[in-house]
Write a protein that holds these residues in place. Structure first.
Motif, mmCIF file in Angstrom:
data_model
loop_
_atom_site.group_PDB
_atom_site.id
_atom_site.type_symbol
_atom_site.label_atom_id
_atom_site.label_comp_id
_atom_site.label_asym_id
_atom_site.label_seq_id
_atom_site.Cartn_x
_atom_site.Cartn_y
_atom_site.Cartn_z
ATOM 1 N N HIS A 114 -4.375 -1.411 0.727
ATOM 2 C CA HIS A 114 -4.596 0.024 0.633
ATOM 3 C C HIS A 114 -5.862 0.322 -0.169
ATOM 4 O O HIS A 114 -6.427 -0.558 -0.796
ATOM 5 C CB HIS A 114 -3.390 0.710 -0.029
ATOM 6 C CG HIS A 114 -3.137 0.251 -1.433
ATOM 7 N ND1 HIS A 114 -2.376 -0.862 -1.721
ATOM 8 C CD2 HIS A 114 -3.564 0.736 -2.631
ATOM 9 C CE1 HIS A 114 -2.332 -1.048 -3.029
ATOM 10 N NE2 HIS A 114 -3.053 -0.090 -3.608
ATOM 11 N N GLY A 115 -6.269 1.580 -0.120
ATOM 12 C CA GLY A 115 -7.343 2.060 -0.977
ATOM 13 C C GLY A 115 -6.740 2.904 -2.084
ATOM 14 O O GLY A 115 -5.574 3.318 -1.997
ATOM 15 N N GLU A 116 -7.502 3.149 -3.130
ATOM 16 C CA GLU A 116 -7.033 4.000 -4.232
ATOM 17 C C GLU A 116 -8.154 4.923 -4.683
ATOM 18 O O GLU A 116 -9.328 4.570 -4.654
ATOM 19 C CB GLU A 116 -6.606 3.157 -5.440
ATOM 20 C CG GLU A 116 -5.399 2.300 -5.202
ATOM 21 C CD GLU A 116 -5.041 1.414 -6.392
ATOM 22 O OE1 GLU A 116 -3.943 0.836 -6.355
ATOM 23 O OE2 GLU A 116 -5.841 1.306 -7.349
ATOM 24 N N THR A 127 -2.665 6.484 -3.896
ATOM 25 C CA THR A 127 -2.816 5.402 -2.928
ATOM 26 C C THR A 127 -3.132 5.982 -1.560
ATOM 27 O O THR A 127 -2.488 6.924 -1.108
ATOM 28 C CB THR A 127 -1.524 4.566 -2.867
ATOM 29 O OG1 THR A 127 -1.301 4.008 -4.169
ATOM 30 C CG2 THR A 127 -1.618 3.454 -1.843
ATOM 31 N N VAL A 128 -4.131 5.391 -0.903
ATOM 32 C CA VAL A 128 -4.517 5.790 0.451
ATOM 33 C C VAL A 128 -4.214 4.610 1.360
ATOM 34 O O VAL A 128 -4.849 3.560 1.263
ATOM 35 C CB VAL A 128 -6.022 6.159 0.520
ATOM 36 C CG1 VAL A 128 -6.401 6.569 1.932
ATOM 37 C CG2 VAL A 128 -6.365 7.250 -0.489
ATOM 38 N N GLN A 129 -3.204 4.773 2.212
ATOM 39 C CA GLN A 129 -2.794 3.687 3.104
ATOM 40 C C GLN A 129 -3.830 3.476 4.196
ATOM 41 O O GLN A 129 -4.497 4.414 4.628
ATOM 42 C CB GLN A 129 -1.434 4.002 3.738
ATOM 43 C CG GLN A 129 -0.304 4.089 2.746
ATOM 44 C CD GLN A 129 -0.103 2.783 1.971
ATOM 45 O OE1 GLN A 129 -0.291 1.694 2.490
ATOM 46 N NE2 GLN A 129 0.295 2.915 0.717
ATOM 47 N N PHE A 130 -3.952 2.230 4.653
ATOM 48 C CA PHE A 130 -4.827 1.951 5.778
ATOM 49 C C PHE A 130 -4.336 2.748 6.967
ATOM 50 O O PHE A 130 -3.138 2.920 7.161
ATOM 51 C CB PHE A 130 -4.832 0.461 6.107
ATOM 52 C CG PHE A 130 -5.563 -0.379 5.088
ATOM 53 C CD1 PHE A 130 -6.563 0.145 4.290
ATOM 54 C CD2 PHE A 130 -5.238 -1.701 4.938
ATOM 55 C CE1 PHE A 130 -7.229 -0.629 3.376
ATOM 56 C CE2 PHE A 130 -5.900 -2.495 4.018
ATOM 57 C CZ PHE A 130 -6.897 -1.960 3.238
ATOM 58 N N SER A 131 -5.267 3.226 7.756
ATOM 59 C CA SER A 131 -4.913 4.070 8.893
ATOM 60 C C SER A 131 -5.387 3.419 10.184
ATOM 61 O O SER A 131 -5.653 2.223 10.221
ATOM 62 C CB SER A 131 -5.526 5.457 8.698
ATOM 63 O OG SER A 131 -6.925 5.332 8.500
ATOM 64 N N SER A 132 -5.534 4.210 11.212
ATOM 65 C CA SER A 132 -5.830 3.670 12.535
ATOM 66 C C SER A 132 -7.189 2.991 12.617
ATOM 67 O O SER A 132 -7.378 2.092 13.422
ATOM 68 C CB SER A 132 -5.742 4.780 13.578
ATOM 69 O OG SER A 132 -6.675 5.802 13.261
ATOM 70 N N LEU A 148 -9.946 5.666 7.174
ATOM 71 C CA LEU A 148 -9.676 5.286 5.782
ATOM 72 C C LEU A 148 -10.739 5.875 4.860
ATOM 73 O O LEU A 148 -10.413 6.458 3.828
ATOM 74 C CB LEU A 148 -9.641 3.761 5.646
ATOM 75 C CG LEU A 148 -9.550 3.215 4.218
ATOM 76 C CD1 LEU A 148 -8.229 3.608 3.566
ATOM 77 C CD2 LEU A 148 -9.719 1.696 4.220
ATOM 78 N N LYS A 149 -11.993 5.755 5.235
ATOM 79 C CA LYS A 149 -13.080 6.301 4.412
ATOM 80 C C LYS A 149 -12.938 7.810 4.266
ATOM 81 O O LYS A 149 -13.059 8.344 3.162
ATOM 82 C CB LYS A 149 -14.432 5.952 5.033
ATOM 83 C CG LYS A 149 -14.763 4.482 4.976
ATOM 84 C CD LYS A 149 -16.024 4.186 5.773
ATOM 85 C CE LYS A 149 -16.248 2.703 5.909
ATOM 86 N NZ LYS A 149 -17.354 2.393 6.819
ATOM 87 N N ILE A 159 -12.224 9.966 0.773
ATOM 88 C CA ILE A 159 -13.104 11.053 0.328
ATOM 89 C C ILE A 159 -12.308 12.347 0.192
ATOM 90 O O ILE A 159 -12.480 13.089 -0.782
ATOM 91 C CB ILE A 159 -14.296 11.213 1.299
ATOM 92 C CG1 ILE A 159 -15.237 10.019 1.120
ATOM 93 C CG2 ILE A 159 -15.026 12.531 1.067
ATOM 94 C CD1 ILE A 159 -16.316 9.917 2.166
ATOM 95 N N LYS A 160 -11.431 12.623 1.135
ATOM 96 C CA LYS A 160 -10.581 13.818 1.054
ATOM 97 C C LYS A 160 -9.740 13.796 -0.228
ATOM 98 O O LYS A 160 -9.620 14.806 -0.926
ATOM 99 C CB LYS A 160 -9.674 13.896 2.282
ATOM 100 C CG LYS A 160 -8.727 15.061 2.299
ATOM 101 C CD LYS A 160 -7.847 15.001 3.543
ATOM 102 C CE LYS A 160 -6.706 15.974 3.420
ATOM 103 N NZ LYS A 160 -5.696 15.781 4.442
#
Length: 190
Positions: free
Chosen positions: A89-91, A143-148, A153-154, A158-159
């Motif tokens: 994931h991203g954070e 936490t930003v989960q990986f998406s399609s 994801l980027k 940013i959002k």
């Protein structure tokens, strides 16, 4: 000869960098786990360039690096807004570091006093990780989960950073660096 970074760049620019593609998913996961500095640098460079389109003055504070995290200073010493990439994931984080344990805890507790406000402004759940006996760093993590795909994801990172700025910056700009942590009730991690 093509290496993983070249393959990622080719797929990304051809806009077929889908995470449901099992080969691509494994390739990206392996690069993130191995800490491939070239991949990290390109990822951060893209995040910064996308962000600069909406707010150049803020996103230009970030510098692309080969590490798994980049950060921008705030007006309060030791308090940063950060992007981080982890294994799955991203954070997006508020990170308080390099100010000593008691000051880190004091600043964290001052921010946490507005916790209800943050839950209204930030859509993702927040993990509150205060400085403790093992670390003098405090973090507030979304936490930003990986998406399609990688571009999604980027954009999602940013959002989330934009939500962080709207929610946290007014509080961060009002922090009292001289308040000792003892003036606040001790609050553990969430």
């Amino acid at each position: 000869m093509l290496n993983n970074v070249n393959i990622i760049m080719i797929l990304q620019y051809c806009n077929i960098c889908l995470f449901d593609n099992s080969f691509m998913q494994c390739l990206l996961r392996d690069n993130m786990q191995s800490g491939d500095g070239d991949w990290n640098y390109l990822f951060w460079k893209d995040i910064i360039q996308i962000g600069e389109k909406s707010d150049f003055s803020f996103y230009s504070k970030f510098k692309p690096r080969r590490s798994k995290a980049i950060q921008a200073k705030t007006n309060t010493k030791g308090v940063f807004l950060c992007f981080r990439i982890r294994k799955n994931h991203g954070e997006v984080t508020v990170t308080i570091e390099n100010v000593g344990h008691s000051r880190s805890l004091s600043l964290f507790q001052q921010i946490r006093a507005s916790k209800v406000k943050f839950s209204e402004l930030i859509k993702k759940p927040l993990k509150w990780a205060p400085a403790n006996e093992r670390t003098a760093t405090s973090r507030i993590i979304a936490t930003v989960q990986f998406s399609s795909n990688i571009d999604s994801l980027k954009r999602e990172m940013i959002k989330t950073m934009e939500e962080y700025r709207l929610a946290f910056m007014p509080v961060i700009n009002q922090l009292d660096s001289n308040k000792p942590a003892s003036q606040f009730q001790h609050v553990g991690a969430d």
